[in-house]
Design a protein around this motif. Sequence first.
Motif, PDB file in Angstrom:
ATOM      1  N   GLY A 121       0.815  -1.204   0.000  1.00  0.00           N
ATOM      2  CA  GLY A 121       0.000   0.000   0.000  1.00  0.00           C
ATOM      3  C   GLY A 121       0.853   1.261   0.000  1.00  0.00           C
ATOM      4  O   GLY A 121       2.083   1.203   0.002  1.00  0.00           O
ATOM      5  N   PRO A 122       0.214   2.428   0.039  1.00  0.00           N
ATOM      6  CA  PRO A 122       0.971   3.683   0.027  1.00  0.00           C
ATOM      7  C   PRO A 122       1.787   3.920   1.289  1.00  0.00           C
ATOM      8  O   PRO A 122       2.692   4.748   1.282  1.00  0.00           O
ATOM      9  N   LYS A 123       1.466   3.207   2.374  1.00  0.00           N
ATOM     10  CA  LYS A 123       2.187   3.396   3.629  1.00  0.00           C
ATOM     11  C   LYS A 123       3.027   2.176   3.998  1.00  0.00           C
ATOM     12  O   LYS A 123       3.331   1.952   5.164  1.00  0.00           O
ATOM     13  N   ASP A 124       3.382   1.382   3.000  1.00  0.00           N
ATOM     14  CA  ASP A 124       4.200   0.191   3.232  1.00  0.00           C
ATOM     15  C   ASP A 124       5.613   0.623   3.607  1.00  0.00           C
ATOM     16  O   ASP A 124       6.376   1.116   2.765  1.00  0.00           O
ATOM     17  N   LEU A 125       5.985   0.451   4.869  1.00  0.00           N
ATOM     18  CA  LEU A 125       7.270   0.940   5.368  1.00  0.00           C
ATOM     19  C   LEU A 125       8.440   0.178   4.764  1.00  0.00           C
ATOM     20  O   LEU A 125       9.490   0.761   4.482  1.00  0.00           O
ATOM     21  N   ARG A 126       8.286  -1.114   4.535  1.00  0.00           N
ATOM     22  CA  ARG A 126       9.393  -1.893   3.961  1.00  0.00           C
ATOM     23  C   ARG A 126       9.693  -1.439   2.536  1.00  0.00           C
ATOM     24  O   ARG A 126      10.850  -1.409   2.121  1.00  0.00           O
ATOM     25  N   PHE A 127       8.669  -1.061   1.802  1.00  0.00           N
ATOM     26  CA  PHE A 127       8.861  -0.551   0.440  1.00  0.00           C
ATOM     27  C   PHE A 127       9.722   0.713   0.472  1.00  0.00           C
ATOM     28  O   PHE A 127      10.692   0.850  -0.277  1.00  0.00           O
ATOM     29  N   ALA A 128       9.387   1.641   1.389  1.00  0.00           N
ATOM     30  CA  ALA A 128      10.129   2.893   1.495  1.00  0.00           C
ATOM     31  C   ALA A 128      11.555   2.657   1.988  1.00  0.00           C
ATOM     32  O   ALA A 128      12.509   3.281   1.492  1.00  0.00           O
ATOM     33  N   MET A 129      11.728   1.760   2.955  1.00  0.00           N
ATOM     34  CA  MET A 129      13.057   1.494   3.503  1.00  0.00           C
ATOM     35  C   MET A 129      13.957   0.834   2.457  1.00  0.00           C
ATOM     36  O   MET A 129      15.154   1.141   2.365  1.00  0.00           O
ATOM     37  N   THR A 130      13.400  -0.066   1.671  1.00  0.00           N
ATOM     38  CA  THR A 130      14.194  -0.717   0.626  1.00  0.00           C
ATOM     39  C   THR A 130      14.602   0.291  -0.446  1.00  0.00           C
ATOM     40  O   THR A 130      15.731   0.274  -0.932  1.00  0.00           O
ATOM     41  N   ALA A 131      13.669   1.182  -0.800  1.00  0.00           N
ATOM     42  CA  ALA A 131      13.999   2.230  -1.778  1.00  0.00           C
ATOM     43  C   ALA A 131      15.103   3.138  -1.245  1.00  0.00           C
ATOM     44  O   ALA A 131      15.997   3.549  -1.992  1.00  0.00           O
ATOM     45  N   ALA A 132      15.061   3.435   0.051  1.00  0.00           N
ATOM     46  CA  ALA A 132      16.106   4.268   0.652  1.00  0.00           C
ATOM     47  C   ALA A 132      17.460   3.564   0.610  1.00  0.00           C
ATOM     48  O   ALA A 132      18.500   4.195   0.371  1.00  0.00           O
ATOM     49  N   ALA A 133      17.464   2.246   0.827  1.00  0.00           N
ATOM     50  CA  ALA A 133      18.714   1.486   0.768  1.00  0.00           C
ATOM     51  C   ALA A 133      19.295   1.483  -0.638  1.00  0.00           C
ATOM     52  O   ALA A 133      20.510   1.632  -0.832  1.00  0.00           O
ATOM     53  N   VAL A 134      18.426   1.339  -1.647  1.00  0.00           N
ATOM     54  CA  VAL A 134      18.900   1.355  -3.041  1.00  0.00           C
ATOM     55  C   VAL A 134      19.419   2.742  -3.405  1.00  0.00           C
ATOM     56  O   VAL A 134      20.453   2.873  -4.073  1.00  0.00           O
ATOM     57  N   ARG A 157       6.848  -7.523  -6.096  1.00  0.00           N
ATOM     58  CA  ARG A 157       6.317  -8.720  -6.758  1.00  0.00           C
ATOM     59  C   ARG A 157       4.834  -8.612  -7.089  1.00  0.00           C
ATOM     60  O   ARG A 157       4.401  -8.949  -8.198  1.00  0.00           O
ATOM     61  N   PHE A 158       4.015  -8.143  -6.137  1.00  0.00           N
ATOM     62  CA  PHE A 158       2.575  -8.147  -6.338  1.00  0.00           C
ATOM     63  C   PHE A 158       2.010  -6.763  -6.678  1.00  0.00           C
ATOM     64  O   PHE A 158       0.800  -6.596  -6.746  1.00  0.00           O
ATOM     65  N   ARG A 159       2.872  -5.786  -6.891  1.00  0.00           N
ATOM     66  CA  ARG A 159       2.399  -4.475  -7.323  1.00  0.00           C
ATOM     67  C   ARG A 159       2.257  -4.480  -8.843  1.00  0.00           C
ATOM     68  O   ARG A 159       3.163  -4.927  -9.541  1.00  0.00           O
ATOM     69  N   PRO A 160       1.135  -3.963  -9.370  1.00  0.00           N
ATOM     70  CA  PRO A 160       0.939  -3.985 -10.826  1.00  0.00           C
ATOM     71  C   PRO A 160       2.069  -3.297 -11.587  1.00  0.00           C
ATOM     72  O   PRO A 160       2.515  -3.766 -12.616  1.00  0.00           O
ATOM     73  N   ASP A 161       2.512  -2.152 -11.063  1.00  0.00           N
ATOM     74  CA  ASP A 161       3.611  -1.405 -11.677  1.00  0.00           C
ATOM     75  C   ASP A 161       4.763  -1.327 -10.701  1.00  0.00           C
ATOM     76  O   ASP A 161       5.308  -0.246 -10.440  1.00  0.00           O
ATOM     77  N   GLY A 162       5.148  -2.465 -10.153  1.00  0.00           N
ATOM     78  CA  GLY A 162       6.080  -2.494  -9.041  1.00  0.00           C
ATOM     79  C   GLY A 162       7.414  -1.834  -9.316  1.00  0.00           C
ATOM     80  O   GLY A 162       7.854  -0.968  -8.554  1.00  0.00           O
ATOM     81  N   GLU A 163       8.051  -2.192 -10.409  1.00  0.00           N
ATOM     82  CA  GLU A 163       9.388  -1.653 -10.694  1.00  0.00           C
ATOM     83  C   GLU A 163       9.339  -0.163 -10.989  1.00  0.00           C
ATOM     84  O   GLU A 163      10.223   0.592 -10.584  1.00  0.00           O
ATOM     85  N   ARG A 164       8.286   0.278 -11.694  1.00  0.00           N
ATOM     86  CA  ARG A 164       8.173   1.712 -11.992  1.00  0.00           C
ATOM     87  C   ARG A 164       7.945   2.510 -10.711  1.00  0.00           C
ATOM     88  O   ARG A 164       8.553   3.566 -10.502  1.00  0.00           O
TER      89      ARG A 164
END
Length: 207
Positions: A121-134, A157-164
């Motif tokens: 979701g828009p508040k997925d903390l792991r998504f934001a933390m991983t992006a910060a690491a990259v 993996r399960f986001r429709p436009d995950g990589e973008r």
Amino acid sequence: MAGGTVKYRHLSRSSAHRQALLRNLVTSLVQHESIQTTWPKAKEAQRMAEKLITLAKRNNTTSKRAAMGILYIPQLLLPKLFGELRTRYLHRAGGYTRVLRTEPRSNYDQAPSALLQFVDGPKDLRFAMTAAAVARDQRLGRASNELTQLNRAKVTRFRPDGEREFASMVERVGRLELSVPREKREKKITDMKERAAEGKAWEEEVE
């Protein structure tokens, strides 16, 4: 605490009070997609939230009635539950929520605290933390380690436009870093490189 012969945490409440508490937490979770509470409450609310998403994926009259019995404001949240959330998790077999331990909320309340969030979701903390690491790795001019790559695969993996979406988040984090004064940013990068070099030297010494 759940375990052994106990099937669930009683949370020091009567059955009716416990159910009301969990319904309130799950209603807030559907509304805001991320809530902070104590660790035991988060784990119990997680079970009810997972059941609620399963009901949404069935998408029939019976499941809608059951969902109305859980949510306190179904007239506002049922469209989101059977629309946006159902679409988000339609192809995910399970694991719609995540519980992350956090620091106690205050010096006066030292109860074990946690965040309960919907994944992807828009508040997925792991998504934001991983992006910060990259973004950090790109700034230092090095390849991401195996753990960061694994987390990247999980959160996209399960986001429709995950990589973008992930690339967009990395760019946003990078712009935030650029807003820091140049001297402070360079000192931070130097410190990070020194710590990385010390860690590598320590590993070689151990080997």
